[in-house]
Design a protein around this motif. Structure first.
Motif, PDB file in Angstrom:
ATOM      1  N   UNK A 133      47.330  10.241  20.496  1.00 47.14           N
ATOM      2  CA  UNK A 133      48.713  10.504  20.061  1.00 47.14           C
ATOM      3  C   UNK A 133      49.297  11.415  21.392  1.00 47.14           C
ATOM      4  N   UNK A 134      48.527  12.288  21.690  1.00 46.78           N
ATOM      5  CA  UNK A 134      48.775  13.237  22.811  1.00 46.78           C
ATOM      6  C   UNK A 134      49.192  12.534  24.060  1.00 46.78           C
ATOM      7  N   UNK A 135      48.067  11.544  24.257  1.00 50.11           N
ATOM      8  CA  UNK A 135      47.919  10.955  25.642  1.00 50.11           C
ATOM      9  C   UNK A 135      49.301   9.963  25.565  1.00 50.11           C
ATOM     10  N   UNK A 136      49.556   9.317  24.356  1.00 55.01           N
ATOM     11  CA  UNK A 136      50.866   8.532  24.345  1.00 55.01           C
ATOM     12  C   UNK A 136      52.102   9.274  24.536  1.00 55.01           C
ATOM     13  N   UNK A 137      52.213  10.547  23.823  1.00 50.83           N
ATOM     14  CA  UNK A 137      53.500  11.302  24.330  1.00 50.83           C
ATOM     15  C   UNK A 137      53.539  11.531  25.599  1.00 50.83           C
ATOM     16  N   UNK A 138      52.405  12.119  26.399  1.00 49.72           N
ATOM     17  CA  UNK A 138      52.369  12.226  27.792  1.00 49.72           C
ATOM     18  C   UNK A 138      52.880  10.920  28.662  1.00 49.72           C
ATOM     19  N   UNK A 139      52.255   9.825  28.298  1.00 46.62           N
ATOM     20  CA  UNK A 139      52.688   8.612  28.869  1.00 46.62           C
ATOM     21  C   UNK A 139      54.340   8.243  28.671  1.00 46.62           C
ATOM     22  N   UNK A 140      54.685   8.650  27.363  1.00 45.94           N
ATOM     23  CA  UNK A 140      56.206   8.411  27.084  1.00 45.94           C
ATOM     24  C   UNK A 140      57.083   9.328  27.684  1.00 45.94           C
ATOM     25  N   UNK A 141      56.511  10.511  28.181  1.00 50.02           N
ATOM     26  CA  UNK A 141      57.322  11.657  28.855  1.00 50.02           C
ATOM     27  C   UNK A 141      57.564  10.986  30.061  1.00 50.02           C
ATOM     28  N   UNK A 142      56.301  10.587  30.754  1.00 51.76           N
ATOM     29  CA  UNK A 142      56.650  10.021  32.332  1.00 51.76           C
ATOM     30  C   UNK A 142      57.531   8.793  32.370  1.00 51.76           C
ATOM     31  N   UNK A 143      57.445   7.876  31.097  1.00 53.17           N
ATOM     32  CA  UNK A 143      58.587   6.850  31.148  1.00 53.17           C
ATOM     33  C   UNK A 143      59.952   7.147  30.961  1.00 53.17           C
ATOM     34  N   UNK A 144      59.978   8.261  29.993  1.00 56.28           N
ATOM     35  CA  UNK A 144      61.273   8.971  29.897  1.00 56.28           C
ATOM     36  C   UNK A 144      61.835   9.560  31.149  1.00 56.28           C
ATOM     37  N   UNK A 145      61.129  10.202  31.909  1.00 57.13           N
ATOM     38  CA  UNK A 145      61.762  10.864  33.003  1.00 57.13           C
ATOM     39  C   UNK A 145      62.197   9.706  34.195  1.00 57.13           C
ATOM     40  N   UNK A 146      61.852   8.708  34.057  1.00 57.85           N
ATOM     41  CA  UNK A 146      61.868   7.680  35.216  1.00 57.85           C
ATOM     42  C   UNK A 146      63.256   7.105  35.214  1.00 57.85           C
ATOM     43  N   UNK A 147      63.712   6.335  36.050  1.00 63.26           N
ATOM     44  CA  UNK A 147      65.122   5.735  35.897  1.00 63.26           C
ATOM     45  C   UNK A 147      64.654   4.137  35.845  1.00 63.26           C
TER      46      UNK A 147
END
Lengths: 330, 152
Positions: A133-147
């Motif tokens: 779950x934590x790893x998934x949120x880290x991945x989502x954070x990375x995707x969320x910061x992208x354009x």
């Protein structure tokens, strides 16, 4: 009714435990067997074999329990006088039989056995699930910061020099590509990379990976790693094959793989001169350029294994589990 | 910039939007952040203040008191944070069995954890080049045959 539930619960857990021990001691976990994971075999076969090992405690327990019940209950269908040998030889044996379930035990030990094993598994799965779950949120954070990429709205771009291409997340997977990769590769290669990542999304690879990962948490690391590695390789091969269909063929995908691998190579002073790496990359390129011959002979082994399990469940393992039931119930 | 803890790298949607706004517009107080963000979503100033406080606790923002309100500014650049997130993602590959890695929530075009061997890569490049040359030869032969027309 409670007697049936009790005996079935103990039987399923006991058979699952036997399958778990089989996987721990016989699955491809030694280095030489890990090399076998790298053999150029068909993607479907690689995936099926690795997943069969990984999920053996679940499907194995069900097959064994079914065969044990089927054998002890066969007399009902065949209308024989008494279908359970245990009735004749030892009236007090607690046997697996739907027609003559033994009386519910007066002790708590059958349920202690079942619940203690299930609790251990649940704790291990919960710990890994929390980490995922934590790893998934880290991945989502990375995707969320992208354009968003200008001409491909489903592709996200991160402003990093390092050449990267990832599919992140399982519920709503996001394709993330680094600006460094876009700047460093030919347009044809970028097309292959995007097609490959889109294949991961379309084939729901991350979702399958999540389930496999949760299941792997019930094994020691040394057992789980080769199986997971084999499944990752199978997923990459499947995505390569799908990309080859839409982005220039197997040769274009192979060229893209070597091009991106070259970009990710460390500097000359750090590079290994002896070629110990590239295992998965080598298998992927060989599979693309020289696809393994399609044959169904390999199916003989899994079919034999399932048939063997049915016989084991109806044969030597049945009295073993019945003895365990009797021991726990008294 | 110091290494952030993994759980501190896991950001919610509002936290990401707040960070993006501060990167874009510089230091702001909760009220100013709310003015910018409340149009797109129904959030109160308190929710924004909580998100800012969380980001501060995670080490991503710094704050200083100006008059009666805190003013928040980013402690990391977008690029730094992305780099740390990529590091965390790459760790998922490198530590696959224990942490859920490559077989878990992500897939990479080329395995992030695999150490490439120079000799093997050269051999693979040579193989691909050889195949490309053979394909080009076959294509040029085909074109020549077509341009000559059917033989009689």
């Amino acid at each position: 009714m409670s007697a049936i539930v009790e005996s079935l619960s103990v039987a399923v857990v006991a058979f699952g435990l036997i399958c778990w021990l089989t996987v721990v001691f016989l699955s491809p976990s030694t280095p030489s067997r890990q090399q076998a994971n790298r053999l150029p075999i068909a993607t479907f076969r690689r995936r099926l074999v690795a997943r069969a090992w990984l999920w053996a405690p679940i499907w194995g327990a069900l097959v064994l329990t079914f065969s044990a019940l089927a054998s002890s209950s066969a007399g009902l269908v065949l209308a024989s006088a008494d279908h359970c040998l245990s009735h004749v030889t030892n009236a007090h044996t607690h046997h697996l039989c739907l027609a003559h379930p033994y009386h519910a035990s007066t002790t708590v030990w059958p349920w202690v056995f079942v619940l203690s094993i299930l609790s251990i598994l649940a704790i291990r799965v919960a710990i890994v699930g929390w980490r995922l779950r934590v790893d998934g949120r880290v991945g989502t954070s990375l995707a969320g910061l992208s354009t968003t990429m200008a001409d491909a709205p489903d592709v996200r771009v991160i402003d990093q020099v390092e050449p990267l291409a990832l599919t992140i997340g399982w519920r709503r997977p996001a394709i993330v590509i680094s600006q460094g990769l876009i700047d460093s590769v030919r347009p044809e290669t970028l097309g292959v990379v995007i097609a490959h990542e889109r294949a991961h999304v379309a084939l729901r690879h991350n979702r399958a990976g999540l389930w496999d990962r949760l299941m792997a948490s019930v094994y020691p690391r040394v057992v789980a790693e080769p199986l997971l590695a084999s499944l990752v390789l199978a997923r990459e091969q499947a995505a390569d094959a799908a990309a080859a269909k839409v982005a220039g063929g197997p040769l274009a995908v192979s060229q893209a793989l070597t091009e991106v691998a070259r970009l990710r190579m460390p500097g000359p002073q750090l590079a290994s001169a002896h070629g110990v790496g590239c295992g998965a990359l080598e298998v992927r390129i060989h599979s693309l350029l020289k696809p393994p011959a399609s044959t169904s002979r390999w199916l003989i082994l899994p079919v034999t294994v399932v048939a063997g399990l049915v016989l084991l469940g109806a044969g030597p393992l049945l009295p073993l589990v019945e003895d365990l039931l009797t021991y726990l119930a008294h | 910039m110091s290494q952030l803890r993994l759980k501190n790298l896991a950001l919610g949607e509002l936290e990401r939007d707040v960070l993006a706004l501060l990167w874009e517009q510089g230091p702001m107080n909760p009220g100013a952040v709310h003015d910018q963000l409340h149009r797109g979503r129904k959030v109160s100033v308190n929710t924004i203040a909580s998100a800012l406080k969380r980001l501060c606790d995670k080490g991503l923002l710094a704050r200083m008191k100006v008059s009666h309100a805190y003013v928040y500014r980013p402690r990391v650049t977008r690029s730094d944070l992305e780099r740390q997130l990529i590091g965390a993602v790459a760790d998922q590959f490198g530590d696959s069995a224990e942490r859920g890695g490559g077989g878990g929530l992500l897939a990479a075009f080329v395995d992030l954890a695999e150490q490439q061997g120079e000799d093997t890569l050269r051999r693979l490049e040579a193989l691909v080049a050889e195949r490309l040359a053979a394909t080009a030869d076959a294509e040029s032969k085909g074109e020549n045959d077509t341009s000559r027309g059917p033989s009689r």
